[in-house]
Motif scaffolding. Structure first.
Motif, PDB file in Angstrom:
ATOM      1  N   ALA A 295       0.842  -1.206   0.000  1.00 29.26           N
ATOM      2  CA  ALA A 295       0.000   0.000   0.000  1.00 29.26           C
ATOM      3  C   ALA A 295       0.878   1.257   0.000  1.00 29.26           C
ATOM      4  O   ALA A 295       0.573   2.247  -0.686  1.00 29.26           O
ATOM      5  CB  ALA A 295      -0.932  -0.006   1.206  1.00 29.26           C
ATOM      6  N   ASP A 296       1.956   1.224   0.767  1.00 27.81           N
ATOM      7  CA  ASP A 296       2.888   2.351   0.762  1.00 27.81           C
ATOM      8  C   ASP A 296       3.506   2.542  -0.621  1.00 27.81           C
ATOM      9  O   ASP A 296       3.693   3.672  -1.081  1.00 27.81           O
ATOM     10  CB  ASP A 296       4.003   2.131   1.782  1.00 27.81           C
ATOM     11  N   LEU A 297       3.819   1.429  -1.274  1.00 29.71           N
ATOM     12  CA  LEU A 297       4.427   1.512  -2.596  1.00 29.71           C
ATOM     13  C   LEU A 297       3.474   2.164  -3.595  1.00 29.71           C
ATOM     14  O   LEU A 297       3.883   3.007  -4.405  1.00 29.71           O
ATOM     15  CB  LEU A 297       4.839   0.119  -3.074  1.00 29.71           C
ATOM     16  N   THR A 298       2.217   1.808  -3.524  1.00 29.91           N
ATOM     17  CA  THR A 298       1.226   2.420  -4.414  1.00 29.91           C
ATOM     18  C   THR A 298       1.172   3.924  -4.215  1.00 29.91           C
ATOM     19  O   THR A 298       1.158   4.692  -5.191  1.00 29.91           O
ATOM     20  CB  THR A 298      -0.165   1.805  -4.167  1.00 29.91           C
ATOM     21  N   ARG A 299       1.151   4.356  -2.956  1.00 28.87           N
ATOM     22  CA  ARG A 299       1.093   5.792  -2.683  1.00 28.87           C
ATOM     23  C   ARG A 299       2.391   6.493  -3.099  1.00 28.87           C
ATOM     24  O   ARG A 299       2.360   7.605  -3.638  1.00 28.87           O
ATOM     25  CB  ARG A 299       0.823   6.029  -1.192  1.00 28.87           C
ATOM     26  N   GLU A 300       3.524   5.829  -2.853  1.00 25.79           N
ATOM     27  CA  GLU A 300       4.795   6.489  -3.145  1.00 25.79           C
ATOM     28  C   GLU A 300       5.027   6.613  -4.646  1.00 25.79           C
ATOM     29  O   GLU A 300       5.690   7.551  -5.100  1.00 25.79           O
ATOM     30  CB  GLU A 300       5.946   5.736  -2.479  1.00 25.79           C
ATOM     31  N   LYS A 301       4.486   5.692  -5.421  1.00 24.10           N
ATOM     32  CA  LYS A 301       4.558   5.846  -6.879  1.00 24.10           C
ATOM     33  C   LYS A 301       3.864   7.125  -7.315  1.00 24.10           C
ATOM     34  O   LYS A 301       4.336   7.829  -8.219  1.00 24.10           O
ATOM     35  CB  LYS A 301       3.919   4.636  -7.564  1.00 24.10           C
ATOM     36  N   GLN A 302       2.757   7.449  -6.672  1.00 22.04           N
ATOM     37  CA  GLN A 302       2.057   8.694  -6.994  1.00 22.04           C
ATOM     38  C   GLN A 302       2.899   9.906  -6.602  1.00 22.04           C
ATOM     39  O   GLN A 302       2.950  10.912  -7.333  1.00 22.04           O
ATOM     40  CB  GLN A 302       0.705   8.737  -6.279  1.00 22.04           C
ATOM     41  N   VAL A 303       3.560   9.810  -5.449  1.00 24.81           N
ATOM     42  CA  VAL A 303       4.419  10.909  -4.997  1.00 24.81           C
ATOM     43  C   VAL A 303       5.561  11.133  -5.986  1.00 24.81           C
ATOM     44  O   VAL A 303       5.864  12.271  -6.380  1.00 24.81           O
ATOM     45  CB  VAL A 303       4.970  10.621  -3.589  1.00 24.81           C
ATOM     46  N   VAL A 304       6.208  10.050  -6.416  1.00 20.79           N
ATOM     47  CA  VAL A 304       7.321  10.171  -7.349  1.00 20.79           C
ATOM     48  C   VAL A 304       6.830  10.686  -8.704  1.00 20.79           C
ATOM     49  O   VAL A 304       7.517  11.474  -9.364  1.00 20.79           O
ATOM     50  CB  VAL A 304       8.062   8.824  -7.496  1.00 20.79           C
ATOM     51  N   ALA A 305       5.639  10.263  -9.110  1.00 20.42           N
ATOM     52  CA  ALA A 305       5.077  10.787 -10.362  1.00 20.42           C
ATOM     53  C   ALA A 305       4.914  12.300 -10.292  1.00 20.42           C
ATOM     54  O   ALA A 305       5.179  13.014 -11.274  1.00 20.42           O
ATOM     55  CB  ALA A 305       3.735  10.119 -10.659  1.00 20.42           C
ATOM     56  N   GLN A 306       4.498  12.801  -9.138  1.00 23.22           N
ATOM     57  CA  GLN A 306       4.386  14.249  -8.968  1.00 23.22           C
ATOM     58  C   GLN A 306       5.763  14.911  -8.976  1.00 23.22           C
ATOM     59  O   GLN A 306       5.941  16.021  -9.485  1.00 23.22           O
ATOM     60  CB  GLN A 306       3.655  14.568  -7.658  1.00 23.22           C
ATOM     61  N   GLU A 307       6.758  14.226  -8.409  1.00 25.42           N
ATOM     62  CA  GLU A 307       8.121  14.757  -8.418  1.00 25.42           C
ATOM     63  C   GLU A 307       8.651  14.843  -9.850  1.00 25.42           C
ATOM     64  O   GLU A 307       9.317  15.814 -10.227  1.00 25.42           O
ATOM     65  CB  GLU A 307       9.025  13.870  -7.552  1.00 25.42           C
ATOM     66  N   ILE A 308       8.359  13.809 -10.650  1.00 23.30           N
ATOM     67  CA  ILE A 308       8.762  13.818 -12.058  1.00 23.30           C
ATOM     68  C   ILE A 308       8.079  14.970 -12.794  1.00 23.30           C
ATOM     69  O   ILE A 308       8.707  15.686 -13.581  1.00 23.30           O
ATOM     70  CB  ILE A 308       8.419  12.463 -12.717  1.00 23.30           C
ATOM     71  N   ALA A 309       6.794  15.168 -12.525  1.00 17.70           N
ATOM     72  CA  ALA A 309       6.059  16.262 -13.169  1.00 17.70           C
ATOM     73  C   ALA A 309       6.596  17.614 -12.745  1.00 17.70           C
ATOM     74  O   ALA A 309       6.713  18.544 -13.559  1.00 17.70           O
ATOM     75  CB  ALA A 309       4.567  16.150 -12.835  1.00 17.70           C
ATOM     76  N   GLU A 310       6.928  17.735 -11.463  1.00 18.57           N
ATOM     77  CA  GLU A 310       7.465  19.000 -10.961  1.00 18.57           C
ATOM     78  C   GLU A 310       8.797  19.330 -11.631  1.00 18.57           C
ATOM     79  O   GLU A 310       9.057  20.491 -12.006  1.00 18.57           O
ATOM     80  CB  GLU A 310       7.651  18.927  -9.444  1.00 18.57           C
ATOM     81  N   ALA A 311       9.653  18.309 -11.805  1.00 20.07           N
ATOM     82  CA  ALA A 311      10.940  18.530 -12.467  1.00 20.07           C
ATOM     83  C   ALA A 311      10.732  18.972 -13.911  1.00 20.07           C
ATOM     84  O   ALA A 311      11.435  19.859 -14.411  1.00 20.07           O
ATOM     85  CB  ALA A 311      11.779  17.265 -12.413  1.00 20.07           C
ATOM     86  N   ALA A 312       9.769  18.367 -14.589  1.00 26.45           N
ATOM     87  CA  ALA A 312       9.494  18.740 -15.978  1.00 26.45           C
ATOM     88  C   ALA A 312       8.953  20.152 -16.079  1.00 26.45           C
ATOM     89  O   ALA A 312       9.132  20.823 -17.106  1.00 26.45           O
ATOM     90  CB  ALA A 312       8.505  17.750 -16.600  1.00 26.45           C
ATOM     91  N   ASP A 313       8.273  20.626 -15.026  1.00 27.21           N
ATOM     92  CA  ASP A 313       7.705  21.978 -15.025  1.00 27.21           C
ATOM     93  C   ASP A 313       8.721  23.051 -14.638  1.00 27.21           C
ATOM     94  O   ASP A 313       8.411  24.243 -14.690  1.00 27.21           O
ATOM     95  CB  ASP A 313       6.514  22.045 -14.058  1.00 27.21           C
ATOM     96  N   ALA A 314       9.917  22.636 -14.218  1.00 26.32           N
ATOM     97  CA  ALA A 314      10.965  23.593 -13.825  1.00 26.32           C
ATOM     98  C   ALA A 314      12.012  23.625 -14.931  1.00 26.32           C
ATOM     99  O   ALA A 314      12.907  22.770 -14.971  1.00 26.32           O
ATOM    100  CB  ALA A 314      11.594  23.180 -12.498  1.00 26.32           C
ATOM    101  N   PRO A 315      11.922  24.576 -15.854  1.00 26.16           N
ATOM    102  CA  PRO A 315      12.805  24.545 -17.023  1.00 26.16           C
ATOM    103  C   PRO A 315      14.285  24.579 -16.686  1.00 26.16           C
ATOM    104  O   PRO A 315      15.098  23.953 -17.373  1.00 26.16           O
ATOM    105  CB  PRO A 315      12.375  25.774 -17.833  1.00 26.16           C
ATOM    106  N   ASP A 316      14.670  25.297 -15.617  1.00 27.11           N
ATOM    107  CA  ASP A 316      16.086  25.357 -15.271  1.00 27.11           C
ATOM    108  C   ASP A 316      16.581  24.068 -14.626  1.00 27.11           C
ATOM    109  O   ASP A 316      17.788  23.904 -14.419  1.00 27.11           O
ATOM    110  CB  ASP A 316      16.391  26.558 -14.379  1.00 27.11           C
ATOM    111  N   ASP A 317      15.691  23.150 -14.291  1.00 26.81           N
ATOM    112  CA  ASP A 317      16.071  21.789 -13.900  1.00 26.81           C
ATOM    113  C   ASP A 317      15.988  20.835 -15.084  1.00 26.81           C
ATOM    114  O   ASP A 317      16.898  20.042 -15.339  1.00 26.81           O
ATOM    115  CB  ASP A 317      15.159  21.273 -12.779  1.00 26.81           C
ATOM    116  N   TYR A 318      14.879  20.910 -15.795  1.00 27.00           N
ATOM    117  CA  TYR A 318      14.613  19.958 -16.872  1.00 27.00           C
ATOM    118  C   TYR A 318      15.644  20.046 -17.990  1.00 27.00           C
ATOM    119  O   TYR A 318      15.979  19.045 -18.622  1.00 27.00           O
ATOM    120  CB  TYR A 318      13.206  20.184 -17.421  1.00 27.00           C
ATOM    121  N   VAL A 319      16.188  21.237 -18.222  1.00 27.43           N
ATOM    122  CA  VAL A 319      17.163  21.386 -19.291  1.00 27.43           C
ATOM    123  C   VAL A 319      18.411  20.542 -19.028  1.00 27.43           C
ATOM    124  O   VAL A 319      19.066  20.069 -19.971  1.00 27.43           O
ATOM    125  CB  VAL A 319      17.521  22.880 -19.490  1.00 27.43           C
TER     126      VAL A 319
END
Length: 420
Positions: A115-139
């Motif tokens: 159950a923790d793994l299911t929730r943490e996958k969602q957290v990491v997905a948000q982290e991936i999205a956040e990185a993609a939304d930060a151009p000075d990181d994503y570049v």
């Protein structure tokens, strides 16, 4: 007092670095594995594993793990890189026993609840999205992909949503054993610590850790080069350029560090003076040395108006070519002073000191005294930098990543052409 390196019977290395007069300790337990050892199907699993151990370990809940450390005035953290994963505790003097116990639980006895793994996958997905939304990181993710081809260094440490979602409890458990095996683990303590206690606690926590099946065989990366670009509606274009360098183990390592310092290491650097002070092209511009065990690179980052991207790219290339041909004595002396200051200032912080020592143990299986490092910096000559310049420019390969308006994307081609 000086740091000492010891090896337990099972291969776990232990470092004790007493710092007289301190009332705090830093403990870093570092595994010499990270995202560079992942195959495509397990991309991001090292980072996901780092997340999962904090969800519960050794009978403690996620909240218990944090509260038991913070109740004693401490803090706990972790970080995943391409070549290593580290778990860290900062605490008051006398907190080494508790810190060692908690970190050992995280590394050796995580709960890994589905159950923790299911929730943490969602957290990491948000982290991936956040990185993609930060151009000075994503570049920087883009330039890694351009530079390293199909090697794991070309993939983001976070992985992809698909590869993270493919993780199972059983798969992560096997990956944990590969990541944190005895022969790739370093226990590093600095600050108000004593050798006998550090060794006794490390032996109690990790002395019975067996060897384990290895991670996928490591493939030495090769700098491939290429151009990546994405059109985005941004106020500034984000530019990163990369050229092949040398590894942390090569003789020219400090030459590369000095080259990056002169090129774009501070307000007196060539790029800052030419691109910002003289031409007003960029508010942020700097250079960096990116080094791994077997390979390295020189990188340049700039943020500028899209209409100035091509000119900024040409300035970057021109300054690299010029520095490869000639360095002034005053520049070299200033860069050496800056580099030594960075190293010595970091040594005034127990956690930085523990991490630095762990990195040396993993990379070289020995520790370096500050005077030895300073001597290596001071030994770099103009001839060394010219030789390094031939290494950087010789293969006629570069990598570039551009984010911004469509007109900015030609900056990658401009950079490559200006190198000659």
């Amino acid at each position: 007092m000086t740091a000492t390196l010891h090896t337990l019977e099972n291969g776990v290395r232990v470092i004790c670095d007493p710092m007289p007069g301190l009332e705090t300790i830093a403990l870093s337990i570092v595994a010499g594995r990270g995202a560079a050892y992942e195959d495509p199907a397990r991309s991001g699993w090292s980072h996901l594993m780092e997340h999962m151990v904090f969800k519960g370990a050794g009978g403690r809940s996620a909240r218990d793990i944090v509260e038991v450390i913070e109740s004693q005035g401490g803090s706990i953290n972790a970080a995943t890189g391409y070549e290593r994963t580290s778990f860290q505790v900062r605490a008051l003097k006398g907190g080494l026993d508790l810190g060692m116990s908690v970190l050992a639980d995280l590394i050796l006895r995580p709960t890994l609840d589905p159950a923790d793994l299911t929730r943490e996958k969602q957290v990491v997905a948000q982290e991936i999205a956040e990185a993609a939304d930060a151009p000075d990181d994503y570049v920087f993710d883009l330039v890694q992909a351009a530079a390293w081809g199909e090697h794991p260094l070309a993939r983001p440490i976070l992985g992809t949503v698909d590869s993270v979602n493919a993780a199972t409890v059983e798969g992560l458990a096997a990956w944990r054993s590969a990541l944190y095996a005895a022969d790739r683990l370093v226990v590093s303590a600095a600050g108000a610590v004593e050798l006998d206690e550090v060794l006794a606690l490390a032996r109690r926590a990790f002395g019975d850790l067996p060897a384990a099946p290895g991670a996928p065989a490591f493939v030495v990366p090769a700098f491939v080069g290429g151009r990546k670009g994405q059109v985005r509606k941004l106020e500034q274009a984000q530019l990163v350029f990369m050229l092949p360098g040398v590894s942390a183990r090569e003789d020219d390592y400090f030459a590369l560090r000095i080259f990056a310092e002169v090129l774009g290491g501070g307000m007196s650097s060539r790029l800052f003076q030419e691109a910002r002070e003289k031409r007003g092209l960029a508010y942020n511009i700097d250079a960096y040395a990116d080094t791994y065990a077997d390979i390295g690179a020189l990188g340049v980052y700039a943020g500028c108006a899209a209409s100035d991207a091509a000119e900024t790219a040409k300035v970057c290339a021109d300054q690299i070519v010029g520095l490869a041909e000639r360095i002034e004595d005053a520049e070299l002396a200033r860069a050496k002073a800056q580099l030594k200051a960075h190293m010595f200032m970091a040594r005034e912080q127990p956690l930085s000191r523990a991490e630095q020592a762990a990195g040396q143990a993993l990379m070289f299986d020995r520790l370096y005294a500050p005077a030895e490092l300073a001597a290596a910096v001071d030994a770099v000559t103009p001839d060394d930098l010219r030789r390094l310049g031939r290494t950087i420019l010789g293969p006629a390969r570069s990598a570039s990543a551009i984010l911004g308006a469509k007109g900015a994307l030609k900056a990658g081609e401009t950079f490559a052409r200006a190198l000659g």
